[in-house]
Design a protein around this motif. Structure first.
Motif, mmCIF file in Angstrom:
data_model
loop_
_atom_site.group_PDB
_atom_site.id
_atom_site.type_symbol
_atom_site.label_atom_id
_atom_site.label_comp_id
_atom_site.label_asym_id
_atom_site.label_seq_id
_atom_site.Cartn_x
_atom_site.Cartn_y
_atom_site.Cartn_z
ATOM 1 N N THR A 1 6.686 8.709 -12.085
ATOM 2 C CA THR A 1 7.916 8.335 -12.378
ATOM 3 C C THR A 1 8.114 6.741 -12.440
ATOM 4 O OG1 THR A 1 8.390 9.002 -10.037
ATOM 5 C CG2 THR A 1 9.436 9.982 -12.076
ATOM 6 N N VAL A 2 7.080 5.787 -11.651
ATOM 7 C CA VAL A 2 7.378 4.541 -11.704
ATOM 8 C C VAL A 2 5.956 4.331 -12.267
ATOM 9 C CG1 VAL A 2 7.244 2.549 -10.321
ATOM 10 C CG2 VAL A 2 8.735 4.301 -9.733
ATOM 11 N N GLN A 3 5.976 3.476 -13.414
ATOM 12 C CA GLN A 3 4.860 3.027 -13.939
ATOM 13 C C GLN A 3 4.496 1.743 -13.422
ATOM 14 O OE1 GLN A 3 4.920 2.418 -18.078
ATOM 15 N NE2 GLN A 3 2.895 0.887 -18.109
ATOM 16 N N LEU A 4 3.475 1.341 -13.077
ATOM 17 C CA LEU A 4 3.093 0.034 -12.232
ATOM 18 C C LEU A 4 1.947 -0.295 -12.674
ATOM 19 C CD1 LEU A 4 4.629 -1.183 -10.181
ATOM 20 C CD2 LEU A 4 3.804 -0.052 -8.193
ATOM 21 N N GLN B 1 0.656 -1.176 -0.006
ATOM 22 C CA GLN B 1 -0.073 0.043 0.139
ATOM 23 C C GLN B 1 0.898 1.297 -0.013
ATOM 24 O OE1 GLN B 1 -3.329 -0.317 2.683
ATOM 25 N NE2 GLN B 1 -3.663 2.175 2.618
ATOM 26 N N ASN B 2 1.881 1.017 0.764
ATOM 27 C CA ASN B 2 2.717 2.350 0.862
ATOM 28 C C ASN B 2 3.463 2.454 -0.642
ATOM 29 O OD1 ASN B 2 5.941 3.168 1.312
ATOM 30 N ND2 ASN B 2 4.669 4.023 3.049
ATOM 31 N N ILE B 3 3.743 1.662 -1.258
ATOM 32 C CA ILE B 3 4.221 1.875 -2.641
ATOM 33 C C ILE B 3 3.238 2.553 -3.712
ATOM 34 C CG2 ILE B 3 5.206 0.556 -4.609
ATOM 35 C CD1 ILE B 3 6.503 -1.571 -2.779
ATOM 36 N N LEU B 4 2.102 1.996 -3.416
ATOM 37 C CA LEU B 4 1.132 2.317 -4.442
ATOM 38 C C LEU B 4 0.782 3.617 -3.956
ATOM 39 C CD1 LEU B 4 -1.005 -0.855 -4.443
ATOM 40 C CD2 LEU B 4 -0.011 0.280 -6.286
ATOM 41 N N SER C 1 2.753 5.853 -2.851
ATOM 42 C CA SER C 1 3.982 6.935 -3.038
ATOM 43 C C SER C 1 3.716 7.782 -4.154
ATOM 44 C CB SER C 1 5.417 5.977 -2.917
ATOM 45 O OG SER C 1 5.293 5.517 -4.278
ATOM 46 N N PRO C 2 4.413 9.113 -4.063
ATOM 47 C CA PRO C 2 4.239 10.221 -4.892
ATOM 48 C C PRO C 2 4.822 9.510 -6.436
ATOM 49 C CG PRO C 2 5.308 11.142 -3.044
ATOM 50 C CD PRO C 2 5.060 9.606 -2.678
ATOM 51 N N ASP C 3 5.902 8.722 -6.306
ATOM 52 C CA ASP C 3 6.530 8.313 -7.552
ATOM 53 C C ASP C 3 5.280 7.408 -8.315
ATOM 54 O OD1 ASP C 3 9.097 9.112 -6.787
ATOM 55 O OD2 ASP C 3 9.250 7.231 -5.398
ATOM 56 N N VAL C 4 4.618 6.780 -7.570
ATOM 57 C CA VAL C 4 3.553 6.056 -8.457
ATOM 58 C C VAL C 4 2.444 6.851 -8.620
ATOM 59 C CG1 VAL C 4 2.142 4.100 -8.229
ATOM 60 C CG2 VAL C 4 4.538 3.879 -7.438
#
Lengths: 349, 384
Positions: free
Chosen positions: B192-195, B179-182, B184-187
């Motif tokens: 910047t991170v395509q997920l 959840q933290n990764i999802l 995150s501002p990067d995502v």
């Protein structure tokens, strides 16, 4: 092993232990040598009772090699530190293409070590040396204080003679050469690990510890001219050996996972312990690099020898200035086979 | 080997790889994160990246328990091991993780601390029973897979009334990290991170089941396929994710149905709930402080809690500023983006945690895949 004419030796093999007097140069030490070492290693050289042995050498170049043995546990399925100390050094000499002739043996024994275990180890060493036809012709024993060694450490050195004209060396692998292994990999390492105190798993596998010189003699006689080099994949396993050879010859190596012979029990044990069988030690296997045209014939010849029944071509030498060893995985991809980093296991040879 | 070889069948793997190539839309890019270090290891060890088309690529996630443990926690363990009569028991791959001041557990052991490598919590319990004069502390780390054995060890110790056994608990939770990764501002914001989806954990899911992923699959529009650690599991999961992306679905699918149920392992979950409770917050390497992302020992078992028993205090320690482990763990950078990778930092001289554990993405790439980088460099040179 110095020999003096003495009274009947007193040694309680059954329940006695090595103490510092056994290394002090007096009667106790002589008893130890008489009862344990002389009987086991019995040969004419030792019987002369000198501090050294003199011998004639035939024509050819001499080869010499030495190795220390500090394995835990000392007894494992398929061998013990004694037989290993003979096989390992016989192999190191023979892998140059030499006929191994003689061995020396040095023992560092920890105070308190059971005499029964020492006798078992030395008897096994004697048996291995007789079976190989390579006598132990000089030796030494030292006893150190408790805690200064771990049971018994053995060092053996061996000499042999290489036939004229044969010059095997790790820097001779050439692009296109074939890589051959003499049999299944990882047996020794897994057998030893299965007996570690903290790793209680049962696996019906024995160490492959063996003297390879008769197999090597057949290989040299049949295809000596085409052979580039041979090496035994001991510590660090196949991975370390191939990386060494790649660097020494400044080439790359490419092997096929599907062709690497592995026993299912070894695969299973490695799976369980999270190990890569390519990093696991062997004590009765060799890697040979040979000119491509002779590879199939050499494999056929090796398979006719009891110690080479599972011999196989596993890959080729390729051009690669980075000296990488790569492997086509059985699954269909590719990966590197790298040196082991750090210590994967406690010591095993 | 029965039940293993079937899942490493190269012919079947090639067929699935062909389906991925056929079904992946050449006009778009597919970017999936495998959360677990076990999956990262499998991708590298079996060469799975070679079998994927250029527009399908995998981002290595933070699911390596050794990698996400912050330096401060290792410092604490080293300090604890130096105390009188303390025997610290730990899993082997923690030994070499660099702590602050160039120390490590291995170094501390060489300096005289009693630190022992164990293969299971039961080994640590045995040491405590056999050596009653030692204060035996088990350095517990890991995700939901290793938590139940720790819970069980504490319960057994309580039952046996062991007075010299305790646990330094660092168990962390997978869903909180995902959840933290999802979030995150990067995502979410920067892009910047395509997920496009997750390969969900294998062993972790045997314990927690697939249900915990349902919330964020829906909330963050991210398909999840729980997969086993064998190469066929992995490549099949990638095919399933490609199909979900093509169909525009956000489902939690279970590829690892031979071991994972929707509700997981009720026994294991009960043991964990008996002994542990949520921490308000816990520092992760790479992710920073993540709320409710870790466990601590409940009051009812406080006598087995090393943090309380030894009055341990946590001092956060910043990572080596040149090390990109943090960004790599979040999927923002690749191992080769880090300046230290392969120069100062190799598995023999690890600077950051991603290079220590064989599950770490830097170690996996160095050990199994680095020939590709130089190939690419050579290709680029050839093209230029």
């Amino acid at each position: 092993m110095n020999n003096m004419k003495t009274r009947k030796a007193k040694l309680d093999i059954k329940s006695g232990r090595v103490n510092l007097t056994h290394g002090a140069g007096g009667r106790a030490m002589n008893d130890l040598i008489e009862v344990i070492f002389k009987n086991a290693f019995d040969n004419d050289f030792l019987a002369q009772g000198n501090d050294q042995s003199a011998f004639d050498v035939g024509e050819g170049r001499m080869v010499m090699s030495t190795d220390g043995y500090v394995i835990t546990p000392m007894f494992f399925p398929g061998g013990d530190i004694g037989s290993l100390a003979v096989h390992g050094t016989v192999n190191d000499v023979a892998l140059s293409g030499a006929k191994p002739l003689y061995l020396s043996a040095g023992f560092i024994i920890e105070e308190g070590f059971p005499l029964a275990d020492l006798k078992r180890i030395v008897d096994s060493m004697g048996a291995a040396s007789r079976a190989a036809g390579v006598p132990i012709i000089t030796g030494d024993t030292k006893v150190v204080n408790k805690g200064m060694a771990d049971g018994v450490f053995i060092t053996t050195a061996g000499v042999g003679v290489v036939p004229k004209g044969l010059e095997l060396s790790g820097d001779k692998a050439r692009v296109g050469d074939k890589i051959i292994v003499s049999g299944t990999l990882g047996d020794h390492g897994v057998a030893v690990m299965s007996k570690r105190e903290n790793l209680s798993f049962e696996v019906e596998i024995e160490s492959d510890s063996a003297a390879l010189h008769t197999l090597i003699a057949d290989m040299v006689a049949g295809h000596g001219a085409a052979l580039r080099c041979m090496r035994d994949p001991t510590r660090g396993g196949l991975a370390a050996t191939l990386n060494e050879l790649a660097e020494q010859s400044n080439v790359g190596m490419c092997i096929r996972e599907a062709d690497v012979p592995l026993k299912p029990q070894v695969v299973a044990a490695c799976e369980l312990l999270g190990l890569d069988p390519l990093n696991v030690a062997n004590e009765g296997k060799l890697i040979a690099i040979i000119a491509p045209e002779a590879a199939d014939d050499l494999v056929a010849l090796m398979r006719a020898h009891p110690l080479g029944q599972d011999a196989a071509v596993i890959g080729e030498v390729v051009a690669d200035e980075r000296n990488f060893v790569r492997m086509k995985t059985a699954f269909g991809g590719e990966r590197m086979v790298d040196w082991l980093s750090g210590e994967q296991l406690p010591r095993i040879c | 080997m029965k039940y293993v070889d079937e899942f490493r069948d190269g012919k079947l793997g090639a067929k699935i790889a062909a389906s991925i190539r056929a079904e992946a839309d050449p006009k778009r890019h597919y970017s999936f994160m495998e959360f677990c270090g076990g999956h990262t290891h499998a991708i590298s060890r079996y060469g799975i990246a070679d079998m994927l088309p250029d527009n399908v690529h995998m981002i290595h996630g933070p699911g390596c328990p050794v990698c996400v443990l912050p330096v401060g926690r290792i410092d604490q363990a080293i300090e604890l091991a130096s105390r009188e009569n303390v025997t610290l028991c730990t899993y082997g791959d923690l030994m070499r993780v660099p702590a602050s001041k160039r120390r490590s557990l291995l170094q501390a052991k060489a300096d005289g601390s009693d630190i022992r490598m164990v293969y299971s919590t039961l080994d640590a319990l045995k040491i405590a029973e056999q050596e009653p004069e030692r204060r035996v502390v088990f350095f517990a780390i890991g995700f939901e897979t290793t938590t139940p054995p720790t819970a069980l060890a504490i319960k057994v110790a309580a039952k046996k009334k062991l007075k010299n056994f305790s646990v330094f608990c660092n168990h962390v939770l997978t869903p909180a990290a995902i959840q933290n990764i999802l979030e995150s501002p990067d995502v979410r914001e920067l892009g910047t991170v395509q997920l496009d989806g997750f390969v969900g954990p294998a062993h972790v899911s045997t314990v927690i089941g697939t249900q915990p992923y349902e919330y964020f699959a829906e909330e963050f529009h991210s398909p999840v396929v729980v997969a086993g650690f064998e190469p066929l599991d992995m490549i099949q999961a990638i095919l399933m994710l490609v199909r979900q992306v093509n169909a525009g679905t956000n489902l939690v699918e279970n590829e690892f149905s031979r071991a994972v149920k929707r509700h997981g392992n009720e026994h294991a979950k009960r043991d964990v709930a008996d002994v542990f409770e949520l921490r308000k917050t816990f520092e992760w390497r790479g992710l920073g402080e993540v709320p409710y992302s870790a466990l601590r020992i409940k009051d009812s078992y406080s006598e087995f809690d090393a943090e309380r028993l030894f009055s341990m205090t946590y001092v956060p320690t910043p990572d080596n500023p040149a090390c990109d482990c943090g960004a790599i763990l979040r999927g923002v950078k690749k191992p080769t983006d880090c300046k230290l990778f392969g120069t100062a930092c190799t598995p023999d001289t690890p600077m950051g945690s991603c290079m220590v554990s064989s599950e770490g993405s830097c170690a996996a790439h160095w050990t199994y895949g680095r020939f590709r980088d130089e190939d690419k460099a050579d290709n680029n040179k050839a093209r230029a």
